[in-house]
Design a protein around this motif. Structure first.
Motif, PDB file in Angstrom:
ATOM      1  N   ASP A 429       3.672 -10.008   2.152  1.00  0.00           N
ATOM      2  CA  ASP A 429       2.389  -9.621   2.219  1.00  0.00           C
ATOM      3  C   ASP A 429       2.174  -8.607   3.474  1.00  0.00           C
ATOM      4  O   ASP A 429       1.308  -7.642   3.325  1.00  0.00           O
ATOM      5  CB  ASP A 429       1.512 -10.811   2.507  1.00  0.00           C
ATOM      6  N   GLU A 430       2.842  -8.798   4.513  1.00  0.00           N
ATOM      7  CA  GLU A 430       2.795  -7.989   5.749  1.00  0.00           C
ATOM      8  C   GLU A 430       3.421  -6.735   5.351  1.00  0.00           C
ATOM      9  O   GLU A 430       2.945  -5.671   5.978  1.00  0.00           O
ATOM     10  CB  GLU A 430       3.358  -8.655   6.909  1.00  0.00           C
ATOM     11  N   ALA A 433       1.185  -4.691   3.166  1.00  0.00           N
ATOM     12  CA  ALA A 433      -0.050  -4.144   3.682  1.00  0.00           C
ATOM     13  C   ALA A 433       0.368  -3.044   4.618  1.00  0.00           C
ATOM     14  O   ALA A 433      -0.605  -2.109   4.861  1.00  0.00           O
ATOM     15  CB  ALA A 433      -0.442  -5.246   4.693  1.00  0.00           C
ATOM     16  N   GLU A 437      -1.360   0.806   4.136  1.00  0.00           N
ATOM     17  CA  GLU A 437      -2.134   1.146   5.238  1.00  0.00           C
ATOM     18  C   GLU A 437      -1.594   2.643   5.470  1.00  0.00           C
ATOM     19  O   GLU A 437      -2.193   3.782   5.807  1.00  0.00           O
ATOM     20  CB  GLU A 437      -1.709   0.583   6.650  1.00  0.00           C
ATOM     21  N   HIS A 493      -0.151  -5.484  -6.400  1.00  0.00           N
ATOM     22  CA  HIS A 493      -0.759  -6.425  -5.281  1.00  0.00           C
ATOM     23  C   HIS A 493      -2.102  -6.624  -5.499  1.00  0.00           C
ATOM     24  O   HIS A 493      -3.002  -5.673  -5.554  1.00  0.00           O
ATOM     25  CB  HIS A 493      -0.463  -5.894  -3.857  1.00  0.00           C
ATOM     26  N   PRO A 494      -2.494  -8.002  -5.669  1.00  0.00           N
ATOM     27  CA  PRO A 494      -3.921  -8.464  -6.170  1.00  0.00           C
ATOM     28  C   PRO A 494      -4.801  -7.951  -4.910  1.00  0.00           C
ATOM     29  O   PRO A 494      -6.063  -7.623  -5.402  1.00  0.00           O
ATOM     30  CB  PRO A 494      -3.918  -9.934  -6.273  1.00  0.00           C
ATOM     31  N   LYS A 495      -4.328  -7.804  -3.798  1.00  0.00           N
ATOM     32  CA  LYS A 495      -5.210  -7.450  -2.572  1.00  0.00           C
ATOM     33  C   LYS A 495      -5.179  -5.845  -2.058  1.00  0.00           C
ATOM     34  O   LYS A 495      -6.352  -5.461  -1.873  1.00  0.00           O
ATOM     35  CB  LYS A 495      -5.056  -8.342  -1.117  1.00  0.00           C
ATOM     36  N   TYR A 496      -4.144  -5.498  -2.184  1.00  0.00           N
ATOM     37  CA  TYR A 496      -3.985  -4.063  -1.653  1.00  0.00           C
ATOM     38  C   TYR A 496      -3.656  -3.014  -2.775  1.00  0.00           C
ATOM     39  O   TYR A 496      -3.698  -1.909  -2.627  1.00  0.00           O
ATOM     40  CB  TYR A 496      -2.739  -4.035  -0.762  1.00  0.00           C
ATOM     41  N   LYS A 498      -5.063  -1.904  -5.784  1.00  0.00           N
ATOM     42  CA  LYS A 498      -6.357  -0.862  -6.099  1.00  0.00           C
ATOM     43  C   LYS A 498      -6.561   0.262  -5.429  1.00  0.00           C
ATOM     44  O   LYS A 498      -6.286   1.308  -5.839  1.00  0.00           O
ATOM     45  CB  LYS A 498      -7.485  -1.598  -6.588  1.00  0.00           C
ATOM     46  N   GLN A 499      -6.707  -0.350  -4.088  1.00  0.00           N
ATOM     47  CA  GLN A 499      -7.067   0.820  -3.201  1.00  0.00           C
ATOM     48  C   GLN A 499      -5.805   1.704  -2.972  1.00  0.00           C
ATOM     49  O   GLN A 499      -5.998   2.971  -2.720  1.00  0.00           O
ATOM     50  CB  GLN A 499      -7.482   0.353  -1.645  1.00  0.00           C
TER      51      GLN A 499
END
Length: 726
Positions: A429-430, A433, A437, A493-496, A498-499
């Motif tokens: 995940d890191e 991320a 970013e 990735h479910p968190k990152y 879409k954006q």
């Protein structure tokens, strides 16, 4: 049709014939009489035909347009497609050098191979020389006795033709006498010459003559089924391609509307590099795409390996023009493709980068700037190796800023970490991320660059796009190449995800003209792991082996599979590194990428690092900086802090030349080469305008462009307020 109408028609025909013959009348009375005589028996079918042809016009019989010759352009004056005087492979410098190198290498290898085996060849010749002597003596005896006439004499005996036998016997006697004398004279002459040579020549010379005689006798005595020389290389060369083979193979495809005699060849089949090129005009209604989508069946019809058969269209002429290239060898079995820049040289990112070769062995280069890339394939098909070619090429231009993200965690791009501004390798995940970013920062970078590019003078930037000249001006518009390998792990990735997908789509659509190049590579091309807004807007695509039509069209574009551009036909593992390249050339082309293993990539990275140290372009991660929270726009704002740091005490207005000279002393790697124009271009998007600053020099007032300290301090205050608010 009545008789009066018939007479009127014949009168008009008579008038026309008279006009065509220069005024000389043609008597048609006999013709009319013959016609009238035939009408009663046959119902005048010829008149009815003439009437049908003329019933829709009032100006006489219609003229067939295909038979008109008046006013046409001669055939030799009409536009034509000229065949190249020099073959394609000889006009391409890289391909020509490769062909010469292969020929020289094969020649040198063959020479060494036979040199080592030369004692064996001499021994073979010596062993065969007695056989040659027996052959020579036996042949001379048969010639002297007229052995070749024996079958004819035996034939006359079987026919019991005494007269013929006597004639043949007399002929044989004459031949035997003449040939016996000639053979005796030759034997005496040979004996005399041998004695002369024995007396005149030295021992070494006699040995040389004897060795030569032994060679001749050995060659004459060689068996037909046992060659003297062993082949240095065993080549499997396929037979020449013929029009009959091509026509039979096309007919075997079972395409409706294609029959024997309807397939034509506008050009003769000719050798084209390591293979054969056949230009075919398909029957009306059949397209080149119909053939391309049946490539496997076409290879079966030609009885050739699939890796040697490459059909393509030539839509510049018409959709029914097929260009069929059939190689001598399978493209997957031709050895590894060397990369021209692997050992030496540097690259200009604004020029096309060597990428690989097509099935004909011609070099293929691709553009980088003003494009975005999408790579796709199944695992293990050479996708990451193909991406590595772009990374190595971009690293050899020290002005290019590299952002590398390898979200598989296998370290495939670790070789270029020492020259990367941003770098991550991992699937956790890191790491995901960090990659997300990077896309957010790239989006801000695109917006920052857009403001700078908008402010450039029209004479410097007439097309509103980054050029080599603008990139060298050091105003923050250098080329930025961002690689996202295994991007499906980011976008899904479910968190990152879409954006990240939205940011990537924005960068692809806007950043192309601003020097930002996005390269995405995935082994799972579907709508969840590769948003359609991304796959639909990239300009260059490279698709290696994929499983099905959906994956094929996700990478190569909608309807690619339907049009015969099918990466599904590549063989797993066998065709690793081979794919369809779309967008870089005028038509989708099969390309085998150059091969760079880890040691070769490391060597390139070492050279790239030396270039960047000399140019002072090592930044970010490569310079040991923490880029995980670095904002490119904020890095650009560091200019404001640097101006405050070098501002002369007690001065409110300072010439731009003075400021750029002080900045170059403060940070040589960043500001060396800056002039007043560069300073204006960077400050203008921040709302800072230049002013006239007067200074008295040698008693005279000199006005030059400069900057006010209050404007700098105001911009710094506004920036800080925005940061606090954020």
């Amino acid at each position: 049709m009545n008789h009066d109408d018939e007479n009127e028609l014949f009168n008009r025909l008579e008038h026309d014939l008279a006009a065509d013959s220069g005024g000389e009348l043609v008597d048609l009375d006999k013709a009319r009489a013959a016609r009238d005589g035939d009408e009663g028996a046959k119902g005048s079918p010829s008149v009815s035909l003439l009437a049908d042809e003329d019933e829709d016009t009032d100006e006489g019989p219609a003229l067939m347009v295909d038979t008109a010759t008046s006013g046409t352009v001669p055939d030799n004056a009409q536009p034509a497609v000229r065949r190249p005087v020099v073959p394609d492979w000889a006009r391409d410098r890289a391909t020509f050098k490769a062909a010469v190198a292969r020929a020289a290498n094969n020649t040198a290898y063959a020479a060494g191979f036979h040199a080592v085996r030369s004692p064996l060849y001499v021994a073979r010749i010596a062993g065969r020389s007695p056989r040659g002597m027996v052959r020579l003596v036996g042949g001379a005896g048969r010639w002297a006795t007229d052995a070749e006439g024996a079958p004819m004499r035996a034939y006359s005996v079987r026919r019991e033709d005494a007269e013929l036998y006597l004639k043949l016997s007399r002929k044989r006697d004459d031949r035997v006498r003449a040939r016996s004398v000639m053979l005796a004279l030759a034997a005496v002459f040979g004996l005399v010459m041998a004695l002369v040579l024995w007396v005149v020549l030295s021992t070494a010379q006699l040995a040389a003559v004897g060795f030569g005689a032994m060679l001749l006798l050995g060659l004459y005595g060689r068996p037909a089924d046992r060659p003297l020389i062993t082949r240095a290389v065993s080549k499997h060369i396929l037979p020449r391609l013929t029009s009959d083979q091509v026509e039979q193979a096309l007919l075997s495809l079972g395409i409706g509307g294609m029959g024997r005699g309807e397939i034509t060849f506008p050009d003769p089949i000719r050798q084209d590099g390591p293979g054969w090129r056949a230009t075919v005009d398909l029957p009306r209604g059949v397209t080149a795409g119909d053939i391309m989508e049946r490539r496997k069946r076409l290879a079966s019809g030609l009885r050739r390996p699939l890796g040697t058969v490459w059909p393509e269209g030539d839509a510049d002429l018409h959709e029914g023009r097929l260009v069929l290239w059939v190689g001598d060898r399978d493209i997957a079995k031709q050895g590894l493709i060397p990369w021209p820049l692997a050992g030496k040289g540097r690259h200009d990112i604004f020029r096309n980068l060597p990428f690989g070769v097509d099935p004909r062995g011609r070099s293929v280069s691709v553009p980088i700037v003003q494009h975005n890339y999408l790579f796709g394939s199944q695992p293990g098909q050479g996708k990451t190796s193909s991406v590595r070619v772009l990374v190595c090429g971009a690293s050899l231009d020290p002005s290019v800023e590299l952002w590398l993200h390898e979200n598989k965690g296998t370290g495939d791009l670790d070789t270029h970490e020492p020259v990367s501004h941003r770098f991550v390798s991992g699937i956790d995940d890191e790491s995901i991320a960090y990659a997300a970013e990077s896309l957010a920062l790239l989006r801000k970078e695109v917006m920052r660059r857009g403001a700078i590019l908008k402010g450039l003078p029209r004479d410097i930037c007439p097309d509103k796009r980054v050029t080599r000249q603008i990139a060298d001006m050091k105003v923050g518009l250098h080329v930025l190449l961002a690689i996202f390998d295994e991007c499906q792990n980011l976008f899904a990735h479910p968190k990152y995800g879409k954006q990240a997908g939205e940011d990537a789509e924005f960068i692809i659509k806007v950043g192309r003209a601003l020097g930002v190049v996005l390269v995405l590579a995935t082994q799972r091309p579907d709508k969840d792991s590769l948003p359609t807004g991304i796959s639909g807007n990239v300009s260059i695509r490279f698709c290696l082996k994929v499983a099905g039509q959906v994956e094929n069209d996700m990478i190569l574009g909608t309807s690619a599979y339907k049009n015969g551009i099918r990466a599904t036909t590549f063989r797993p593992e066998v065709d690793a590194g081979i794919g369809y390249l779309a967008g870089a050339l005028h038509v989708p082309t099969v390309v085998r990428t150059a091969y760079l293993d880890t040691p070769a990539a490391e060597a390139v990275a070492v050279r790239a690092l030396a270039m960047r140290k000399a140019a002072g372009t090592i930044t970010g991660h490569a310079a040991g900086e923490n880029t995980s929270t670095a904002d490119p726009a904020a890095q650009g704002d560091n200019l404001l802090d640097d101006l405050v740091a070098i501002w002369p005490a007690g001065e409110n207005k300072v010439w731009s030349e003075t400021l750029t000279a002080a900045l170059a002393l403060l940070r040589p790697n960043v500001y060396t080469g800056w002039g007043p124009d560069q300073l204006v271009m960077v400050l203008k998007p921040r709302g800072i305008r230049t002013v006239q600053v007067g200074r008295r020099i040698d008693g005279k007032v000199v006005n030059r462009r400069g900057v006010e300290r209050d404007a700098i301090l105001g911009a710094v205050a506004e920036r800080d307020r925005n940061r606090d608010a954020g």
